[in-house]
Design an enzyme around this catalytic site. Structure first.
Site, PDB file in Angstrom:
ATOM      1  CG  ASP A   1     -10.847   1.025   4.296  1.00 19.58           C
ATOM      2  OD1 ASP A   1     -11.959   1.201   4.800  1.00 19.58           O
ATOM      3  OD2 ASP A   1     -10.270  -0.087   4.304  1.00 19.58           O
TER       4      ASP A   1
ATOM      5  NE  ARG B   1     -12.863  -1.089   6.435  1.00 19.50           N
ATOM      6  CZ  ARG B   1     -12.714  -2.236   5.768  1.00 19.50           C
ATOM      7  NH1 ARG B   1     -13.364  -3.326   6.154  1.00 19.50           N
ATOM      8  NH2 ARG B   1     -11.912  -2.303   4.718  1.00 19.50           N
TER       9      ARG B   1
ATOM     10  CD1 TRP C   1      -5.834  -0.637   9.580  1.00 18.83           C
ATOM     11  CD2 TRP C   1      -5.007   1.331   8.944  1.00 18.83           C
ATOM     12  NE1 TRP C   1      -4.626  -0.882   8.960  1.00 18.83           N
ATOM     13  CE2 TRP C   1      -4.096   0.311   8.568  1.00 18.83           C
ATOM     14  CE3 TRP C   1      -4.700   2.655   8.632  1.00 18.83           C
ATOM     15  CZ2 TRP C   1      -2.895   0.592   7.913  1.00 18.83           C
ATOM     16  CZ3 TRP C   1      -3.515   2.926   7.979  1.00 18.83           C
ATOM     17  CH2 TRP C   1      -2.624   1.903   7.626  1.00 18.83           C
TER      18      TRP C   1
ATOM     19  CD  GLN D   1      -4.918  -2.878  -0.400  1.00 22.71           C
ATOM     20  OE1 GLN D   1      -4.841  -3.514  -1.466  1.00 22.71           O
ATOM     21  NE2 GLN D   1      -5.005  -3.467   0.780  1.00 22.71           N
TER      22      GLN D   1
ATOM     23  CB  THR E   1      -0.939   0.007   1.220  1.00 25.00           C
ATOM     24  OG1 THR E   1      -1.774  -1.151   1.180  1.00 25.00           O
ATOM     25  CG2 THR E   1      -1.815   1.244   1.208  1.00 25.00           C
TER      26      THR E   1
ATOM     27  CD  GLN F   1      -8.847  -1.424  -1.203  1.00 28.68           C
ATOM     28  OE1 GLN F   1      -9.164  -2.107  -2.190  1.00 28.68           O
ATOM     29  NE2 GLN F   1      -8.513  -1.965  -0.048  1.00 28.68           N
ATOM     30  CG  ASP F   2      -6.182   1.914   0.858  1.00 22.62           C
ATOM     31  OD1 ASP F   2      -7.321   1.937   1.352  1.00 22.62           O
ATOM     32  OD2 ASP F   2      -5.345   1.054   1.133  1.00 22.62           O
TER      33      ASP F   2
END
Length: 329
Positions: free
Chosen positions: A192, A248, A250, A146, A117, A168-169
């Protein structure tokens, strides 16, 4: 006669040189007066690439270095090192000044190892007191897991009228103890797509959820009072109705607060997810204050989330309080 002709020719050359010099001065004087460096792909600036301009900034310079980036799509994997402090990037326009790359977590490096990531980011900001205005930061890899567009670790980072594009990310607020301020920015993604451990305020921002997923995934340290704070922002997207959680955890002590935000139909009624970690419900701090819009539903929220009072917001959620004395605006 030859001498007269030679003198005339010399004067003509000199005049041509002076005209050309005057033209160049006129061309750059206005920019030079306002910016330290100019980046332009067509060669009309000091540098053709953004990384060249970043490298040219003197290490530990004690005054701001301002870099103007002309319109263009700059496909570069960029790194602003920790020694490059007080750097400001100003784009010619938010829509046409694009800094992009296409790495992603499962992409292999030269040794055949997955980048991961953190290794997927298009731009790394480690230098403190960084500012960006009118710039698009993008990861163009697409929906491949990611794929970070922007990783920000330096303290006192500011982003004004910028876009962060990805899936994502998208935005990684990476630095422990790093304070970050986002004003009138557009941030899009799926799972996320705003995540990390920094203290970050998003004021009057446009947070756009694509597909389905989670707007945030904070990993706030247990010793840090503030994680993510969204103020008067729009939380929406083109994803289906009730397909996005506000956040949420992490890490167990994740902290995320929405103050006066307009929540779209994409927000799930329960609001928050525990990431299948029931113990995190006791340690996270997820809260809202005066949410509005279709997605505002305080009565349906999970029992372990909070609704702030006016007194709590006034006493605890000023920029100066959140940032421990730093005034970004």
């Amino acid at each position: 006669m030859k001498k007269i002709l030679l003198n005339c020719f010399t004067v003509l050359l000199l005049n041509c040189f002076l005209v050309q010099a005057s033209s160049l001065y006129t061309r750059y004087s206005n920019l030079d007066a306002k910016y330290d460096f100019v980046v332009a792909q067509d060669g009309s600036g000091n540098f053709k690439t953004v990384q060249e301009a970043l490298n040219a900034v003197p290490d530990f310079r004690k005054v701001t270095t301002t870099i103007f980036i002309k319109n263009g799509t700059y496909k570069e994997k960029l790194n602003l090192s920790a020694s490059k402090q007080m750097v400001t990037l100003i784009g010619e326009s938010i829509e046409k000044t694009i800094l992009t790359y296409d790495d992603y977590s499962k992409k292999k490096n030269i040794f055949g190892e997955e980048k991961g990531t953190s290794g997927s980011s298009s731009f790394y900001v480690y230098g403190p007191q960084f500012t960006a205005e009118n710039i698009t930061f993008q990861n163009s890899a697409g929906p491949v897991g990611q794929a970070v567009a922007l990783l920000v670790a330096g303290d006192k980072a500011r982003f004004i009228n910028c876009r962060m594009l990805g899936f994502q990310d998208t935005l990684y607020t990476w630095g422990y103890g790093s304070r970050q301020y986002y004003y009138k920015c557009y941030i899009e993604g799926t799972v996320d797509f705003i995540f990390g451990s920094s203290t970050a305020v998003f004021e009057e921002c446009d947070i756009f959820g694509k597909s389905a997923g989670y707007y945030t995934a904070a990993s706030t340290p247990d010793s840090t009072k503030y994680g993510y704070v969204f103020i008067n922002s729009k939380i929406h997207g083109d994803a289906p109705e009730a397909s996005f959680f506000l956040g949420r955890p992490w890490r167990p002590f994740a902290k995320t607060v929405f103050i006066g935000c307009d929540l779209g139909e994409q927000v799930k009624p329960e609001g928050w997810h525990n990431w299948n970690k029931p113990d995190a419900e006791k340690t996270t701090f997820y809260a809202e204050y005066k949410s509005k819009g279709v997605g505002a539903n305080d009565k349906a929220r999970v029992k372990w989330a909070h609704q702030l009072t006016e007194k709590e917001v006034k006493e605890n959620y000023t920029l100066e309080k959140i940032f421990n004395g730093w005034k970004p605006n």
